[in-house]
Design a protein around this motif. Structure first.
Motif, mmCIF file in Angstrom:
data_model
loop_
_atom_site.group_PDB
_atom_site.id
_atom_site.type_symbol
_atom_site.label_atom_id
_atom_site.label_comp_id
_atom_site.label_asym_id
_atom_site.label_seq_id
_atom_site.Cartn_x
_atom_site.Cartn_y
_atom_site.Cartn_z
ATOM 1 N N GLY A 84 -3.679 16.763 4.862
ATOM 2 C CA GLY A 84 -3.096 18.104 4.943
ATOM 3 C C GLY A 84 -2.933 18.734 3.580
ATOM 4 N N ARG A 85 -2.465 17.936 2.599
ATOM 5 C CA ARG A 85 -2.320 18.456 1.232
ATOM 6 C C ARG A 85 -3.672 18.875 0.671
ATOM 7 N N LEU A 86 -4.690 18.080 0.946
ATOM 8 C CA LEU A 86 -6.029 18.415 0.465
ATOM 9 C C LEU A 86 -6.505 19.727 1.090
ATOM 10 N N ARG A 87 -6.276 19.891 2.390
ATOM 11 C CA ARG A 87 -6.676 21.137 3.069
ATOM 12 C C ARG A 87 -5.938 22.339 2.489
ATOM 13 N N ILE A 88 -4.645 22.164 2.227
ATOM 14 C CA ILE A 88 -3.862 23.261 1.653
ATOM 15 C C ILE A 88 -4.377 23.593 0.254
ATOM 16 N N LYS A 89 -4.638 22.560 -0.561
ATOM 17 C CA LYS A 89 -5.166 22.793 -1.917
ATOM 18 C C LYS A 89 -6.491 23.554 -1.856
ATOM 19 N N LEU A 90 -7.372 23.144 -0.914
ATOM 20 C CA LEU A 90 -8.652 23.833 -0.789
ATOM 21 C C LEU A 90 -8.458 25.287 -0.381
ATOM 22 N N GLY A 91 -7.541 25.522 0.545
ATOM 23 C CA GLY A 91 -7.275 26.888 0.983
ATOM 24 C C GLY A 91 -6.727 27.744 -0.144
ATOM 25 N N VAL A 92 -5.787 27.205 -0.892
ATOM 26 C CA VAL A 92 -5.203 27.952 -2.003
ATOM 27 C C VAL A 92 -6.258 28.189 -3.080
ATOM 28 N N ASP A 94 -9.475 28.499 -2.616
ATOM 29 C CA ASP A 94 -10.343 29.571 -2.115
ATOM 30 C C ASP A 94 -9.709 30.942 -2.316
ATOM 31 N N ILE A 95 -8.422 31.038 -2.038
ATOM 32 C CA ILE A 95 -7.722 32.318 -2.214
ATOM 33 C C ILE A 95 -7.732 32.731 -3.685
ATOM 34 N N LEU A 96 -7.461 31.781 -4.577
ATOM 35 C CA LEU A 96 -7.474 32.092 -6.008
ATOM 36 C C LEU A 96 -8.874 32.497 -6.477
ATOM 37 N N ASP A 97 -9.908 31.827 -5.965
ATOM 38 C CA ASP A 97 -11.280 32.190 -6.320
ATOM 39 C C ASP A 97 -11.598 33.611 -5.873
ATOM 40 N N GLN A 98 -11.177 33.965 -4.656
ATOM 41 C CA GLN A 98 -11.411 35.323 -4.161
ATOM 42 C C GLN A 98 -10.686 36.354 -5.023
ATOM 43 N N TYR A 99 -9.475 36.012 -5.421
ATOM 44 C CA TYR A 99 -8.707 36.901 -6.293
ATOM 45 C C TYR A 99 -9.437 37.122 -7.620
ATOM 46 N N GLU A 100 -9.942 36.025 -8.208
ATOM 47 C CA GLU A 100 -10.669 36.134 -9.479
ATOM 48 C C GLU A 100 -11.932 36.978 -9.322
ATOM 49 N N LEU A 101 -12.644 36.793 -8.203
ATOM 50 C CA LEU A 101 -13.841 37.594 -7.955
ATOM 51 C C LEU A 101 -13.497 39.076 -7.860
#
Length: 152
Positions: A84-92, A94-101
């Motif tokens: 679950g922690r790994l899934r949350i880290k991946l989701g966060v 992804d969100i940060l990557d989208q923000y940077e883009l």
């Protein structure tokens, strides 16, 4: 509160949502396990090195230094298993990557606004298939130079 146990707790909270930098893994492990001394100088150096807010390691309440959405992510990570922690880290991530883009797109539009319209029309008419890659590389180097100049 300035005590080593509170600093260890705060350091654990910090890394609940972040990866420990490879260069500091051993030392941070020693701090977390009480092997290394966790004095004021160490706390200040860690805060500066890791980009923590000033005094972060000496504040008492863990999640209070974060906004509500960050607190929610921390609570989710603390209440789940490794997967679950790994899934949350991946989701966060992804969100940060989208923000940077999005930030990069805004910066590109800002730069494009400074280029004369005639030049943009001429560039758009170029048919060379390698031209977009060359232009992208050029703009990337321009952005690096601009960011270095801003830092000075």
């Amino acid at each position: 509160m300035r005590n080593p146990e509170n600093r260890r707790k705060r350091l654990r909270e910090w890394f609940a949502t972040r990866s420990i930098p490879a260069a500091n893994k051993s030392y941070i492990s020693q701090l977390l396990n009480g092997v290394a001394a966790f004095g004021e100088k160490t706390a200040i150096n860690l805060e500066q090195t890791l980009g923590m807010p000033d005094g972060y390691l000496d504040t008492v309440e863990g999640a209070s230094a974060f906004d509500e959405s960050t607190q929610a992510v921390i609570k989710m990570m603390q209440s789940t298993d490794d997967e679950g922690r790994l899934r949350i880290k991946l989701g966060v991530t992804d969100i940060l990557d989208q923000y940077e883009l999005r930030k990069m797109r805004v910066e590109r539009l800002r730069i494009a606004d400074t280029v004369p319209a005639e030049l943009l029309r001429g560039l758009a008419e170029i048919q060379d298939p390698d031209f977009p890659l060359a232009l992208e590389a050029f703009l990337g180097s321009f952005n690096k130079v601009a960011s270095v100049q801003k830092q000075k």
